[in-house]
Scaffold this motif. Structure first.
Motif, PDB file in Angstrom:
ATOM      1  N   ALA A 178       0.763  -1.084  -0.125  1.00 55.52           N
ATOM      2  CA  ALA A 178       0.084   0.007   0.058  1.00 55.52           C
ATOM      3  C   ALA A 178       0.777   1.238   0.193  1.00 55.52           C
ATOM      4  O   ALA A 178       0.421   2.280  -0.670  1.00 55.52           O
ATOM      5  N   PHE A 179       1.994   1.305   0.710  1.00 63.18           N
ATOM      6  CA  PHE A 179       2.676   2.374   0.531  1.00 63.18           C
ATOM      7  C   PHE A 179       3.468   2.737  -0.721  1.00 63.18           C
ATOM      8  O   PHE A 179       3.510   3.877  -1.004  1.00 63.18           O
ATOM      9  N   THR A 180       3.800   1.544  -1.146  1.00 60.76           N
ATOM     10  CA  THR A 180       4.299   1.802  -2.688  1.00 60.76           C
ATOM     11  C   THR A 180       3.120   2.204  -3.656  1.00 60.76           C
ATOM     12  O   THR A 180       3.484   2.998  -4.632  1.00 60.76           O
ATOM     13  N   ALA A 181       2.082   2.010  -3.244  1.00 56.62           N
ATOM     14  CA  ALA A 181       0.747   2.473  -4.276  1.00 56.62           C
ATOM     15  C   ALA A 181       0.760   3.839  -3.934  1.00 56.62           C
ATOM     16  O   ALA A 181       0.475   4.528  -4.824  1.00 56.62           O
ATOM     17  N   GLY A 182       0.672   4.280  -2.929  1.00 58.74           N
ATOM     18  CA  GLY A 182       0.681   5.836  -2.521  1.00 58.74           C
ATOM     19  C   GLY A 182       1.758   6.722  -3.179  1.00 58.74           C
ATOM     20  O   GLY A 182       1.266   7.432  -3.749  1.00 58.74           O
TER      21      GLY A 182
ATOM     22  N   GLY B 160      -2.654   8.868 -24.048  1.00 56.39           N
ATOM     23  CA  GLY B 160      -1.377   8.293 -23.446  1.00 56.39           C
ATOM     24  C   GLY B 160      -1.764   7.119 -22.471  1.00 56.39           C
ATOM     25  O   GLY B 160      -1.309   6.413 -22.102  1.00 56.39           O
ATOM     26  N   LEU B 161      -2.695   7.758 -21.441  1.00 57.65           N
ATOM     27  CA  LEU B 161      -3.353   7.123 -20.425  1.00 57.65           C
ATOM     28  C   LEU B 161      -3.930   5.697 -20.972  1.00 57.65           C
ATOM     29  O   LEU B 161      -3.627   4.513 -20.165  1.00 57.65           O
ATOM     30  N   LEU B 162      -4.742   5.727 -21.717  1.00 55.29           N
ATOM     31  CA  LEU B 162      -5.395   4.408 -22.389  1.00 55.29           C
ATOM     32  C   LEU B 162      -4.374   3.646 -23.130  1.00 55.29           C
ATOM     33  O   LEU B 162      -4.592   2.500 -22.666  1.00 55.29           O
TER      34      LEU B 162
ATOM     35  N   GLY C 179      -0.363   5.979 -16.964  1.00 51.31           N
ATOM     36  CA  GLY C 179      -1.426   5.009 -17.505  1.00 51.31           C
ATOM     37  C   GLY C 179      -0.742   3.709 -16.923  1.00 51.31           C
ATOM     38  O   GLY C 179      -1.693   2.781 -16.195  1.00 51.31           O
ATOM     39  N   ALA C 180       0.371   3.151 -17.195  1.00 53.07           N
ATOM     40  CA  ALA C 180       0.869   2.047 -17.017  1.00 53.07           C
ATOM     41  C   ALA C 180       0.994   1.800 -15.278  1.00 53.07           C
ATOM     42  O   ALA C 180       0.760   0.824 -14.838  1.00 53.07           O
ATOM     43  N   MET C 181       1.498   2.850 -14.797  1.00 49.91           N
ATOM     44  CA  MET C 181       1.816   2.702 -12.999  1.00 49.91           C
ATOM     45  C   MET C 181       0.502   2.805 -12.471  1.00 49.91           C
ATOM     46  O   MET C 181       0.244   2.140 -11.644  1.00 49.91           O
ATOM     47  N   LEU C 182      -0.604   3.474 -13.074  1.00 50.56           N
ATOM     48  CA  LEU C 182      -1.964   3.460 -12.370  1.00 50.56           C
ATOM     49  C   LEU C 182      -2.623   2.201 -12.554  1.00 50.56           C
ATOM     50  O   LEU C 182      -3.163   1.541 -11.541  1.00 50.56           O
TER      51      LEU C 182
ATOM     52  N   ILE D 159      -1.000  -0.840 -12.542  1.00 50.03           N
ATOM     53  CA  ILE D 159      -0.416  -1.671 -11.749  1.00 50.03           C
ATOM     54  C   ILE D 159      -0.921  -1.324 -10.180  1.00 50.03           C
ATOM     55  O   ILE D 159      -1.047  -2.297  -9.538  1.00 50.03           O
ATOM     56  N   VAL D 160      -1.145  -0.074  -9.815  1.00 49.90           N
ATOM     57  CA  VAL D 160      -1.523   0.090  -8.634  1.00 49.90           C
ATOM     58  C   VAL D 160      -3.146  -0.300  -8.499  1.00 49.90           C
ATOM     59  O   VAL D 160      -3.038  -1.001  -7.357  1.00 49.90           O
ATOM     60  N   TYR D 161      -3.813  -0.170  -9.156  1.00 48.27           N
ATOM     61  CA  TYR D 161      -5.305  -0.617  -9.058  1.00 48.27           C
ATOM     62  C   TYR D 161      -5.464  -1.976  -9.283  1.00 48.27           C
ATOM     63  O   TYR D 161      -6.280  -2.658  -8.623  1.00 48.27           O
ATOM     64  N   LYS D 162      -4.912  -2.492 -10.016  1.00 53.43           N
ATOM     65  CA  LYS D 162      -4.885  -4.017 -10.545  1.00 53.43           C
ATOM     66  C   LYS D 162      -4.164  -5.108  -9.825  1.00 53.43           C
ATOM     67  O   LYS D 162      -4.640  -5.957  -9.211  1.00 53.43           O
ATOM     68  N   GLU D 163      -2.898  -4.280  -9.017  1.00 51.97           N
ATOM     69  CA  GLU D 163      -1.910  -5.332  -8.263  1.00 51.97           C
ATOM     70  C   GLU D 163      -1.910  -4.856  -6.886  1.00 51.97           C
ATOM     71  O   GLU D 163      -2.596  -5.661  -6.043  1.00 51.97           O
ATOM     72  N   LEU D 164      -1.445  -3.771  -6.896  1.00 52.57           N
ATOM     73  CA  LEU D 164      -1.136  -3.280  -5.344  1.00 52.57           C
ATOM     74  C   LEU D 164      -2.251  -3.098  -4.257  1.00 52.57           C
ATOM     75  O   LEU D 164      -2.201  -3.610  -3.330  1.00 52.57           O
TER      76      LEU D 164
END
Length: 245
Positions: free
Chosen positions: A38-42, A68-70, A203-206, A208-213
């Motif tokens: 969760a810390f890395t997600a923040g 780009g986000l999409l 987009g790639a990082m978000l 990862i955050v929402y799908k994984e972290l």
């Protein structure tokens, strides 16, 4: 170019630095692991929302940023679908069939999943704002450290030696340097790609955050602790951004 190489090397080295404690111990409470995720997600959400996306908007317009986000989200979705991967935080640590093959797949997948992070560092250094590259490199480094520890911890629990687990964890971060070079080269010589590259990285990082972290940090009864850890990562990253901008 030199600043980009230094920044990407530091962010990649953070994976190895985070894995260092595995040489001293091989256990970590589930609650603490969820808090690290969760810390890395923040950290990643803050880097996207207050650095990558605003910079992309300054250099282009909302339609370019949305595109780009999409694209970044779609590319990570395809990687998630077609690249064999595993979640070290959720594995059954008492049972390990086909150790060598599975370990290879896990390390390979984690290495490939670091590519978008390396690209984000390279693209950030290609822009006019020198501060952005340093901020993103630092953000990636901060989230790489707990990731390195979790990967090394998983490998040790699969009967790998501590030293070998540390080296494998460090290896997963090394691909970020090559990815940063690629991102920097593409966007530095084709200036119009910079806002696309910044928003792609966001987009790639978000994804990862929402799908994984977030799901992994909130699925085992530690939601409250993980929420505070998320806010802690967000607050730390906000403080860093305010200092360097």
């Amino acid at each position: 170019m030199l600043d980009m190489i230094i920044g990407s090397s530091i962010s990649a080295f953070a994976t190895a630095l985070g894995a260092l404690p595995i040489l001293l111990f091989n256990r970590l409470s589930h609650k603490f692991r969820d808090m690290l995720l969760a810390f890395t997600a923040g950290i990643m959400v803050t880097a996207c929302s207050f650095s990558l996306i605003p910079e992309a908007l300054v250099k282009s317009n909302v339609w370019v940023v949305l595109t780009g986000l999409l694209i970044g989200t779609f590319v990570l979705d395809r990687m998630e679908k077609y690249i064999p991967h595993s979640h070290p935080e959720r594995e059954n640590l008492s049972y390990m069939p086909n150790l060598d093959k599975k370990t290879f797949l896990i390390v390979s997948a984690l290495t490939l999943h670091n590519i978008p992070e390396g690209l984000s560092v390279g693209v950030s250094y290609a822009g006019d704002s020198g501060e952005l590259g340093g901020i993103i490199a630092l953000a990636i480094g901060l989230q790489n450290a707990p990731e390195g520890l979790l990967v090394a911890l998983y490998l040790v629990n699969q009967n790998m030696s501590k030293l070998k687990a540390f080296l494998f964890a460090a290896l997963t971060g090394s691909i970020e340097i090559a990815a940063a070079l690629l991102g920097y080269s593409l966007t530095n010589y084709i200036a119009d790609l910079i806002p696309y590259g910044l928003s792609f990285a966001a987009g790639a990082m978000l994804f990862i955050v929402y799908k994984e972290l977030i799901p992994e940090s909130h699925g085992d009864g530690n939601e409250r602790y993980s929420t505070y850890a998320f806010i802690g990562g967000l607050g730390m990253m906000l403080a860093i951004i305010s200092i360097f901008t």
